[in-house]
Design a protein around this motif. Structure first.
Motif, PDB file in Angstrom:
ATOM      1  N   GLN A  23      11.125  13.554  -8.665  1.00 58.11           N
ATOM      2  CA  GLN A  23      12.162  12.688  -8.129  1.00 58.11           C
ATOM      3  C   GLN A  23      11.590  11.295  -7.925  1.00 58.11           C
ATOM      4  OE1 GLN A  23      13.910  14.189  -4.571  1.00 58.11           O
ATOM      5  NE2 GLN A  23      15.395  12.520  -4.378  1.00 58.11           N
ATOM      6  N   VAL A  24      12.353  10.302  -8.334  1.00 54.34           N
ATOM      7  CA  VAL A  24      11.876   8.926  -8.244  1.00 54.34           C
ATOM      8  C   VAL A  24      11.732   8.511  -6.786  1.00 54.34           C
ATOM      9  CG1 VAL A  24      12.404   6.524  -8.767  1.00 54.34           C
ATOM     10  CG2 VAL A  24      12.877   8.290 -10.455  1.00 54.34           C
ATOM     11  N   THR A  25      10.570   7.954  -6.454  1.00 50.68           N
ATOM     12  CA  THR A  25      10.302   7.491  -5.095  1.00 50.68           C
ATOM     13  C   THR A  25      10.839   6.072  -4.925  1.00 50.68           C
ATOM     14  OG1 THR A  25       8.275   8.819  -5.067  1.00 50.68           O
ATOM     15  CG2 THR A  25       8.503   7.115  -3.375  1.00 50.68           C
ATOM     16  N   ILE A  26      11.573   5.856  -3.827  1.00 47.65           N
ATOM     17  CA  ILE A  26      12.131   4.541  -3.536  1.00 47.65           C
ATOM     18  C   ILE A  26      11.261   3.849  -2.489  1.00 47.65           C
ATOM     19  CG2 ILE A  26      14.153   3.275  -2.691  1.00 47.65           C
ATOM     20  CD1 ILE A  26      14.536   4.695  -5.402  1.00 47.65           C
ATOM     21  N   ALA A  27      10.970   2.578  -2.726  1.00 46.75           N
ATOM     22  CA  ALA A  27      10.100   1.823  -1.830  1.00 46.75           C
ATOM     23  C   ALA A  27      10.784   1.578  -0.488  1.00 46.75           C
ATOM     24  CB  ALA A  27       9.726   0.491  -2.474  1.00 46.75           C
ATOM     25  N   ASN A  28      10.020   1.736   0.596  1.00 48.36           N
ATOM     26  CA  ASN A  28      10.550   1.397   1.911  1.00 48.36           C
ATOM     27  C   ASN A  28      10.236  -0.065   2.235  1.00 48.36           C
ATOM     28  OD1 ASN A  28       7.846   1.313   2.711  1.00 48.36           O
ATOM     29  ND2 ASN A  28       7.885   3.428   3.475  1.00 48.36           N
ATOM     30  N   LYS A  29      10.650  -0.517   3.425  1.00 49.15           N
ATOM     31  CA  LYS A  29      10.509  -1.925   3.783  1.00 49.15           C
ATOM     32  C   LYS A  29       9.040  -2.347   3.837  1.00 49.15           C
ATOM     33  CE  LYS A  29      12.226  -5.350   7.059  1.00 49.15           C
ATOM     34  NZ  LYS A  29      13.054  -5.574   8.282  1.00 49.15           N
ATOM     35  N   GLU A  30       8.190  -1.495   4.401  1.00 48.05           N
ATOM     36  CA  GLU A  30       6.769  -1.818   4.494  1.00 48.05           C
ATOM     37  C   GLU A  30       6.152  -1.976   3.114  1.00 48.05           C
ATOM     38  OE1 GLU A  30       3.180  -0.069   7.156  1.00 48.05           O
ATOM     39  OE2 GLU A  30       3.898   1.300   5.601  1.00 48.05           O
ATOM     40  N   PHE A  31       6.491  -1.065   2.202  1.00 49.82           N
ATOM     41  CA  PHE A  31       5.973  -1.142   0.841  1.00 49.82           C
ATOM     42  C   PHE A  31       6.412  -2.456   0.188  1.00 49.82           C
ATOM     43  CE2 PHE A  31       6.105  -0.652  -3.695  1.00 49.82           C
ATOM     44  CZ  PHE A  31       4.994   0.109  -4.010  1.00 49.82           C
ATOM     45  N   LEU A  32       7.672  -2.823   0.353  1.00 50.94           N
ATOM     46  CA  LEU A  32       8.186  -4.046  -0.263  1.00 50.94           C
ATOM     47  C   LEU A  32       7.480  -5.287   0.274  1.00 50.94           C
ATOM     48  CD1 LEU A  32      11.985  -3.155  -0.298  1.00 50.94           C
ATOM     49  CD2 LEU A  32      10.485  -3.371  -2.291  1.00 50.94           C
ATOM     50  N   GLN A  33       7.168  -5.289   1.562  1.00 50.65           N
ATOM     51  CA  GLN A  33       6.446  -6.429   2.140  1.00 50.65           C
ATOM     52  C   GLN A  33       5.058  -6.549   1.523  1.00 50.65           C
ATOM     53  OE1 GLN A  33       6.643  -5.405   6.305  1.00 50.65           O
ATOM     54  NE2 GLN A  33       8.536  -6.573   6.657  1.00 50.65           N
ATOM     55  N   ARG A  34       4.414  -5.401   1.342  1.00 47.11           N
ATOM     56  CA  ARG A  34       3.077  -5.419   0.732  1.00 47.11           C
ATOM     57  C   ARG A  34       3.148  -5.848  -0.725  1.00 47.11           C
ATOM     58  NH1 ARG A  34       0.243   0.079   3.268  1.00 47.11           N
ATOM     59  NH2 ARG A  34       0.303  -0.632   5.460  1.00 47.11           N
ATOM     60  N   GLN A  35       4.160  -5.364  -1.432  1.00 44.79           N
ATOM     61  CA  GLN A  35       4.297  -5.721  -2.840  1.00 44.79           C
ATOM     62  C   GLN A  35       4.578  -7.215  -2.983  1.00 44.79           C
ATOM     63  OE1 GLN A  35       4.036  -3.508  -5.927  1.00 44.79           O
ATOM     64  NE2 GLN A  35       3.513  -5.653  -6.149  1.00 44.79           N
ATOM     65  N   LYS A  36       5.402  -7.757  -2.111  1.00 52.33           N
ATOM     66  CA  LYS A  36       5.701  -9.192  -2.126  1.00 52.33           C
ATOM     67  C   LYS A  36       4.425  -9.998  -1.889  1.00 52.33           C
ATOM     68  CE  LYS A  36       8.715 -12.527   0.255  1.00 52.33           C
ATOM     69  NZ  LYS A  36       7.749 -13.215   1.132  1.00 52.33           N
ATOM     70  N   PHE A  37       3.603  -9.560  -0.965  1.00 50.98           N
ATOM     71  CA  PHE A  37       2.333 -10.239  -0.687  1.00 50.98           C
ATOM     72  C   PHE A  37       1.462 -10.294  -1.936  1.00 50.98           C
ATOM     73  CE2 PHE A  37      -2.192  -9.527   0.298  1.00 50.98           C
ATOM     74  CZ  PHE A  37      -2.495 -10.732   0.934  1.00 50.98           C
ATOM     75  N   LEU A  38       1.339  -9.173  -2.637  1.00 50.97           N
ATOM     76  CA  LEU A  38       0.481  -9.134  -3.817  1.00 50.97           C
ATOM     77  C   LEU A  38       1.014 -10.038  -4.923  1.00 50.97           C
ATOM     78  CD1 LEU A  38      -0.380  -5.314  -3.976  1.00 50.97           C
ATOM     79  CD2 LEU A  38      -1.899  -7.190  -3.322  1.00 50.97           C
ATOM     80  N   PHE A  39       2.342 -10.068  -5.096  1.00 47.87           N
ATOM     81  CA  PHE A  39       2.910 -10.941  -6.122  1.00 47.87           C
ATOM     82  C   PHE A  39       2.699 -12.418  -5.774  1.00 47.87           C
ATOM     83  CE2 PHE A  39       6.227  -7.616  -7.642  1.00 47.87           C
ATOM     84  CZ  PHE A  39       5.302  -7.101  -8.535  1.00 47.87           C
ATOM     85  N   GLU A  40       2.817 -12.762  -4.507  1.00 49.21           N
ATOM     86  CA  GLU A  40       2.697 -14.169  -4.116  1.00 49.21           C
ATOM     87  C   GLU A  40       1.248 -14.640  -4.092  1.00 49.21           C
ATOM     88  OE1 GLU A  40       6.777 -14.528  -1.400  1.00 49.21           O
ATOM     89  OE2 GLU A  40       4.811 -14.463  -0.404  1.00 49.21           O
ATOM     90  N   ILE A  41       0.341 -13.754  -3.777  1.00 45.88           N
ATOM     91  CA  ILE A  41      -1.053 -14.174  -3.621  1.00 45.88           C
ATOM     92  C   ILE A  41      -1.695 -14.537  -4.956  1.00 45.88           C
ATOM     93  CG2 ILE A  41      -2.370 -12.024  -3.847  1.00 45.88           C
ATOM     94  CD1 ILE A  41      -2.597 -14.502  -0.899  1.00 45.88           C
ATOM     95  N   VAL A  42      -1.147 -14.035  -6.082  1.00 47.56           N
ATOM     96  CA  VAL A  42      -1.699 -14.383  -7.394  1.00 47.56           C
ATOM     97  C   VAL A  42      -0.814 -15.362  -8.145  1.00 47.56           C
ATOM     98  CG1 VAL A  42      -3.005 -12.235  -7.649  1.00 47.56           C
ATOM     99  CG2 VAL A  42      -0.649 -12.336  -8.487  1.00 47.56           C
ATOM    100  N   TYR A  43       0.200 -15.909  -7.451  1.00 51.87           N
ATOM    101  CA  TYR A  43       1.066 -16.885  -8.108  1.00 51.87           C
ATOM    102  C   TYR A  43       0.309 -18.192  -8.316  1.00 51.87           C
ATOM    103  CZ  TYR A  43       5.089 -19.879  -9.052  1.00 51.87           C
ATOM    104  OH  TYR A  43       5.978 -20.767  -9.631  1.00 51.87           O
TER     105      TYR A  43
END
Length: 772
Positions: A23-43
């Motif tokens: 079953q596909v796992t859906i990201a929770n709010k904490e995961f999304l915050q961490r993912q956003k951090f990683l995308f922005e830190i290498v921009y």
């Protein structure tokens, strides 16, 4: 990720059989915050950090040992180097295989990896983004995101999106960095004037008109499609092989709505055979997916990581690494044959390297990469001490292989004529942390690359060279020549193993009656690579949130193939599970001579494997190239992923963790060699072996989004990699009912012929029908 679909024929009826998908796992709010951090830190990582939120938390490196699960020697040395001001400066070239750089990168990685919690990790990452060399920062961060157990599902942009400079030529990089949105309207006018001059009513001209235009270059057929050498804005879709899947997705349409897309053609990888004959293969060796595949293999199984501590030994890291090297060389050889070339050139220590290489790359600090002239002699460097070390490594390894055993410094005796010892050989060749005799074998690999890049033991500031980083080295034809020595050791080891007897290969009760293969067709198509990190534009924030409303895309031609299907007819005398393996190899050498199987076994590439539950009687299995294990279609771009995260954070959409293919997958489009218009002869080999394993594949990780590095269940079974081609072959024993050869031809279709021949009806407009 792909869902494997097979059809099961039972007593005259066909039943659909599907491999269960988690079953596909859906990201929770904490995961999304961490993912956003990683995308922005290498921009725009080579520019100063512009995100105030991350600047605030990145003022200091956490040096409290209580905040780490381990605080080791390399962390101590890194912190000491920072305090003394002797870290590799920002904007200097970073080489992962420069010893002085590697030591510092190891310490930085440990600060990321051993952080006890996310807050410590994020603070260290933000600090490093501000204070540490950009290349070293991305290298250490990539390793941490891949290997830190609690980060499963988190991703970084692909390496060619973080650092386009490693993958596109300097002409393109200069053009991209000069692009300025504010003066874009002026460029449009300039281009329009140029276009009005270039594109006339072609009916007045002869067919030769195309070749008489000013500034004409053979490979820049883009001009006839309405594209020149500057940026164009379009409202059309991103180009990629699986574009239809996205265009029909309402979520995706919302994500890209309002994003201004600018395209620049870049096509320097075809028709540039001016330096030497080897450059004819640059469309393959400089392919972004091909180079990224090698890069991520060496991130997944980084040579300095302890196999036990990081779980890599569960994956048979040494065997897998050296086998992958062998497969890369075999695939490269297939491409050589399709272009009329023969064996990969041999490397001799004291002879000239016939084929030079000009990478046409420029580092982000403006320094161009060094090149190698034709007929180059490495011994002219004069660093004979390092050269002797590398030579002695090979000499000693050949000697111990011949002797048959190796005695380590602690008295352990390794039987090197035992099949299981392949893992030791792989560890030795990679020079990794699991090498038994670290005093002699460790670091030889790093030193070899330093020698060929003209870097001495203690050099710190070095000139850019493609052989010093994994993401660039496979561009150079010399890479394949040198790594051929690795596979020579691999084959020497295999030489001492007994060939499989027929009873070892025979699968009682299983007979492959027939395999039908659809026509194999290759062609060049177009793809858009996200190079927004090159964007020369101000960063806009609204209410503290970054607005990503522009994207730069490099539109490039690359090799692809049309999807094809297999239809297996296999008879079984009972209900049983089996493993089906599919290999593709050449049939003839460059002179048209049949390659004997005992030699040709080295040239087969495994393109698929899967477990199948056979029923008693006739089994008809339909399998598509889209279902191949361990291959991936085009991934979502950096721009799309970031905006998807933003919308998911606002609660507008779910963010599934399987949104992007695992980083380690091989490009699906490179499964077939280019072939020829007349049809290049190849052969498939299909083999079924019993399935009797102690583990279920993917049993302890979610394969829909994870590569499963260090899980021990990545592979379909525990047979040797390459089985049954992994040992010398005695042909009278090799042919069994559960093995099947199939002659095929690979046809190349020239997608661009109509432009050269003047048969393109919409002259001067971009042809979206080129996307298959």
């Amino acid at each position: 990720m792909k869902l494997t679909i097979v059809l099961l024929a039972l007593v005259g009826c066909v039943v659909t059989y599907s491999v269960p998908t988690p079953q596909v796992t859906i990201a929770n709010k904490e995961f999304l915050q961490r993912q956003k951090f990683l995308f922005e830190i290498v921009y725009r990582v080579e520019d100063p950090l512009m995100f105030e939120e991350w600047i605030k938390i990145g003022q200091n490196l956490v040096v409290d040992k209580a905040q780490y699960t381990e605080f080791d020697y390399y962390m101590e040395k890194f912190w000491e180097s920072y305090k003394l001001g002797v870290l590799l400066p920002k904007e200097e070239f970073f080489g992962a295989l420069v010893k002085t750089h590697h030591t510092q990168a190891w310490g930085l990685f440990n600060f990321f990896y051993y952080a006890k919690d996310w807050e410590t990790f994020a603070q260290n990452v933000a600090w490093a983004r501000i204070h540490v060399n950009e290349g070293m920062f991305v290298y250490a961060l990539t390793l941490a995101v891949i290997h830190k157990p609690e980060f499963k599902g988190l991703i970084l942009p692909m390496i060619y999106e973080i650092f386009p400079q490693y993958f596109f030529n300097s002409k393109f990089i200069y053009e991209a960095e000069k692009f300025d949105y504010d003066v874009y309207s002026k460029l449009i006018q300039y281009e329009k004037e140029y276009k009005d001059i270039l594109y006339h009513d072609v009916s007045q001209y002869s067919d030769n008109y195309y070749f008489q235009t000013r500034d004409w270059k053979t490979w820049q057929w883009y001009k006839m499609m309405g594209l020149g050498e500057h940026w164009y804005v379009e409202d059309k879709f991103f180009l990629r092989e699986n574009v239809a899947e996205f265009n029909k997705d309402s979520k995706w349409l919302d994500i890209v709505q309002g994003i201004k897309k600018f395209y620049m053609p870049v096509d320097y990888t075809r028709d540039i055979a001016f330096f030497n004959d080897e450059t004819k293969l640059s469309y393959f060796t400089e392919d972004l997916g091909w180079n990224a595949y090698w890069y991520y293999l060496n991130m997944d199984y980084a040579f300095f990581l302890d196999g036990n501590k990081f779980g890599l030994n569960k994956d048979r890291r040494g065997e897998y690494w050296i086998y992958t090297v062998q497969q890369i060389l075999a695939r490269y050889y297939q491409e050589r044959l399709a272009n009329g070339y023969g064996e990969i050139p041999e490397f001799f220590w004291y002879k000239q390297i016939e084929y030079g290489y000009d990478p046409q790359l420029i580092y982000y600090n403006g320094v161009g990469y060094s090149y190698r002239k034709n007929y180059f002699e490495y011994e002219t460097y004069g660093n004979f001490e390092m050269l002797n070390q590398i030579q002695n490594f090979f000499s000693r390894l050949y000697n111990v292989l011949e002797t048959g055993y190796y005695k380590t410094v602690d008295g352990t005796v390794i039987d090197l004529h035992n099949a299981a010892s392949i893992n030791y050989i792989g560890n030795y060749m990679q020079g990794n942390a699991d090498t038994f005799d670290r005093y002699f074998f460790n670091y030889w690999y790093l030193l070899a690359h330093m020698y060929f890049a003209d870097v001495d033991y203690y050099d710190f500031e070095v000139f850019p060279n493609v052989l010093l980083n994994f993401e660039t080295m496979a561009r150079d034809p010399f890479f394949y020549t040198f790594y051929k020595k690795f596979t020579d050791v691999f084959y020497q080891f295999k030489y001492y193993l007994k060939p499989y007897a027929q009873k070892d290969l025979y699968y009682e009760g299983i007979t492959i009656k027939d395999v039908q293969v659809e026509k194999l067709v290759t062609y060049f198509d177009l793809v858009d690579f996200d190079v927004t990190n090159l964007l020369n534009d101000k960063i806009t924030f609204v209410d503290g949130e970054f607005v990503w409303d522009k994207t730069l895309l490099a539109r490039q031609a690359r090799l692809n193939h049309k999807p094809f299907n297999f239809e297996f007819t296999i008879e079984s005398n009972k209900v049983q599970k089996g493993v089906v393996r599919v290999f593709l190899g050449p049939k003839f050498d460059e002179f048209g001579r049949v390659i004997p199987l005992q030699y040709n076994r080295e040239n087969f590439v495994q393109i698929d494997s899967f477990v199948y539950p056979f029923v008693a009687g006739k089994n008809v299995i339909k399998r598509s190239s889209k279902d191949f294990e361990r291959t991936a279609e085009d991934r979502m771009t950096y721009t799309e992923l970031y905006n998807y995260v933003l919308l998911a954070s606002e609660g507008k959409y779910d963010f599934p963790l399987d949104i992007s293919e695992p980083h380690s997958a091989f490009p699906d489009r490179l499964v077939l060699p280019k072939g020829s218009e007349q049809g290049y002869p190849m052969q498939f080999y299909f083999f079924v072996s019993p399935y009797a394993e102690e583990y279920e594949q993917y049993s302890n990780f979610d394969f829909t989004y994870s590569a499963g590095i260090g899980s021990g269940t990545r592979f379909v079974d525990s047979k040797p990699f390459g089985y049954p081609f992994d040992r010398p072959i005695e042909e009278y024993s090799f042919f069994v009912p559960n093995g099947y050869f199939k002659d095929v031809k690979v046809y190349y279709y020239d997608t661009f012929a109509k432009y050269f021949e003047g048969k393109y009806e919409h002259f001067g407009t971009f042809d979206y029908s080129i996307v298959h």
